[in-house]
Design a protein around this motif. Structure first.
Motif, PDB file in Angstrom:
ATOM      1  N   ASP A 128       3.095   2.480   5.087  1.00 10.98           N
ATOM      2  CA  ASP A 128       3.735   1.271   4.575  1.00 10.98           C
ATOM      3  C   ASP A 128       5.185   1.600   4.239  1.00 10.98           C
ATOM      4  O   ASP A 128       5.556   2.758   4.134  1.00 10.98           O
ATOM      5  N   ALA A 129       6.000   0.558   4.049  1.00 14.02           N
ATOM      6  CA  ALA A 129       7.411   0.770   3.718  1.00 14.02           C
ATOM      7  C   ALA A 129       7.522   1.654   2.473  1.00 14.02           C
ATOM      8  O   ALA A 129       6.768   1.487   1.515  1.00 14.02           O
ATOM      9  N   ALA A 131      10.179   2.312   0.104  1.00 15.25           N
ATOM     10  CA  ALA A 131      10.795   1.863  -1.152  1.00 15.25           C
ATOM     11  C   ALA A 131       9.991   0.750  -1.829  1.00 15.25           C
ATOM     12  O   ALA A 131       9.822   0.746  -3.036  1.00 15.25           O
ATOM     13  N   SER A 132       9.478  -0.178  -1.030  1.00 14.15           N
ATOM     14  CA  SER A 132       8.826  -1.329  -1.657  1.00 14.15           C
ATOM     15  C   SER A 132       7.335  -1.105  -1.893  1.00 14.15           C
ATOM     16  O   SER A 132       6.740  -1.768  -2.731  1.00 14.15           O
ATOM     17  N   ARG A 133       6.706  -0.181  -1.182  1.00 11.64           N
ATOM     18  CA  ARG A 133       5.259  -0.014  -1.329  1.00 11.64           C
ATOM     19  C   ARG A 133       4.845   1.386  -1.771  1.00 11.64           C
ATOM     20  O   ARG A 133       4.213   1.577  -2.800  1.00 11.64           O
ATOM     21  N   PRO A 136       6.595   2.757  -5.379  1.00 14.73           N
ATOM     22  CA  PRO A 136       6.003   2.155  -6.591  1.00 14.73           C
ATOM     23  C   PRO A 136       4.541   2.540  -6.759  1.00 14.73           C
ATOM     24  O   PRO A 136       4.075   2.757  -7.880  1.00 14.73           O
ATOM     25  N   GLY A 209       3.989  -8.116  -2.670  1.00 17.64           N
ATOM     26  CA  GLY A 209       5.321  -7.518  -2.662  1.00 17.64           C
ATOM     27  C   GLY A 209       5.509  -6.706  -3.922  1.00 17.64           C
ATOM     28  O   GLY A 209       4.538  -6.291  -4.547  1.00 17.64           O
ATOM     29  N   LEU A 210       6.767  -6.543  -4.321  1.00 22.50           N
ATOM     30  CA  LEU A 210       7.065  -5.731  -5.498  1.00 22.50           C
ATOM     31  C   LEU A 210       6.503  -6.336  -6.792  1.00 22.50           C
ATOM     32  O   LEU A 210       6.221  -5.627  -7.738  1.00 22.50           O
ATOM     33  N   THR A 213       3.735  -4.815  -8.981  1.00 20.77           N
ATOM     34  CA  THR A 213       3.881  -3.662  -9.867  1.00 20.77           C
ATOM     35  C   THR A 213       3.777  -4.059 -11.337  1.00 20.77           C
ATOM     36  O   THR A 213       3.131  -3.383 -12.136  1.00 20.77           O
TER      37      THR A 213
END
Ligand code: UDP
Ligand code: MG
Length: 321
Positions: A128-129, A131-133, A136, A209-210, A213
């Motif tokens: 997965d990506a 920075a975004s997944r 975190p 998405g983010l 979190t």
């Protein structure tokens, strides 16, 4: 009809293009295991053709059960619905988007056979990506491990195996499914993890998405609190109440000392404000603790919940478990 030995539980939300390939992968993976199985697909109010495709699948194959929810309730609710409809003594959850690999199920079962109650997948090479997944998620996993004392690399991986008796009396809210290993460990389950494959999503899009979190952090506080203090909330609130009252009383004493011995006017210092605030806060904390005690008793007693869990009882008279 005989009960299957394995139940697969798959939450589905707008995954129309993944259903057929997923089922083929499941079927071929299960063939290799030689155990009887069923798969419970829970359609979580999809707005595409998912439900129609699932129902067609159920028409063709007796091992397929489709539970259609009335609207989109979220992944946790969908998984709970799956647990409620699964019949086997071992339950395996996985995502519908082909990111989890059904070929890993055998590895999970081997661990269950070693005596564990919950086996969690660990996406060692997560696709997965970053920075975004992935990032975190790394932070969240360390935080959850630290806070709950159940050290897993990857709470977020849906591919997990459970013994049925653990999933039976669960009550989950919010986005709590990821905390299942920690929640179950709090009830005495033996938890472990195994590395599993992870594939990039080919069809459809991720539902998160983010923003997730923040929810995870809030859920973590609940899990920590429930795990440590749900039977004795006054220990948390009472502790804070005592500290706050003690500081408030100290501030008040100092203020009186200044006034009487040094002749300093009370209103020239911030002490009146500070002591009043701390004492009021302390009393509030204590009150909140007592209220929480009442609520806890209602919670446990209305559901006839025990404050302990028995793994088994052995005697010549009774044998359970
Ligand atoms: N899902 C669901 N209800 C929802 C959101 C997601 O049942 O409201 C399902 C989704 O179809 C998938 C699984 O939960 O099978 C995980 O979702 P996703 O792949 O979007 O999450 P990610 O892998 O990106 O964390
Ligand atoms: Mg996914």
């Amino acid at each position: 009809m005989a009960l299957p030995e394995l139940s697969l539980v798959v939450p589905v939300f707008n995954e129309e293009d993944n259903i057929q390939p997923l089922f083929s992968k499941i079927a071929s993976a299960m063939e290799g295991l030689g155990r009887s199985w069923e798969v419970v697909f829970v359609d979580d109010g999809s707005r595409d053709q998912s439900l129609a495709r699932l129902e067609a699948l159920a028409g063709d194959d007796r091992r397929v059960v489709v539970v259609g929810l009335r609207r989109n309730y979220g992944q946790t609710a969908a998984m709970m619905a799956g647990f409620d409809h699964a019949r086997a003594s071992v339950i395996i959850t996985l995502d519908a988007d082909l990111q989890n690999d059904p070929a890993d199920i055998g590895k999970l079962l081997d661990k269950l056979n070693e005596g564990y109650d919950v086996v969690s997948g660990w996406r060692k090479n997560r696709q997965d990506a970053f920075a975004s997944r992935t990032l975190p998620s790394k932070i969240a996993n360390s935080l959850i491990s630290w806070a709950t004392g159940v050290y897993l690399h990857d709470y977020g991986c849906t591919l997990k195996a459970y013994r049925r008796e653990l999933t039976q009396h669960l009550r989950l809210y919010g986005e709590m499914h990821r905390f299942l290993p920690a929640l179950l460990a709090q009830q005495g389950a033996r938890v472990t993890e195994v590395p599993v494959n992870h594939h990039p999503r080919l069809h459809g899009t991720s539902k998160y998405g983010l923003g997730r979190t923040l929810k995870v952090l809030l859920d973590l506080m609940t899990v920590k609190f429930l795990g440590s203090y749900s039977t004795k909330p006054i220990y948390v609130f009472g502790g804070a109440g005592f500290i706050s009252s003690f500081l408030g009383l100290s501030a008040a004493s100092y203020m009186i000392y200044l006034k009487l011995v040094r002749g300093v006017s009370m209103i020239l210092t911030p002490l009146p404000m500070l002591s009043a605030m701390l004492i009021i806060l302390g009393v509030q904390f204590l009150g909140m603790g007592l209220l929480a005690e009442l609520i806890t008793r209602t919670y446990h007693e209305s559901q006839q919940k025990r404050i302990y869990n028995v793994r088994r009882v052995v005697s010549q008279e009774v044998a359970t478990g």
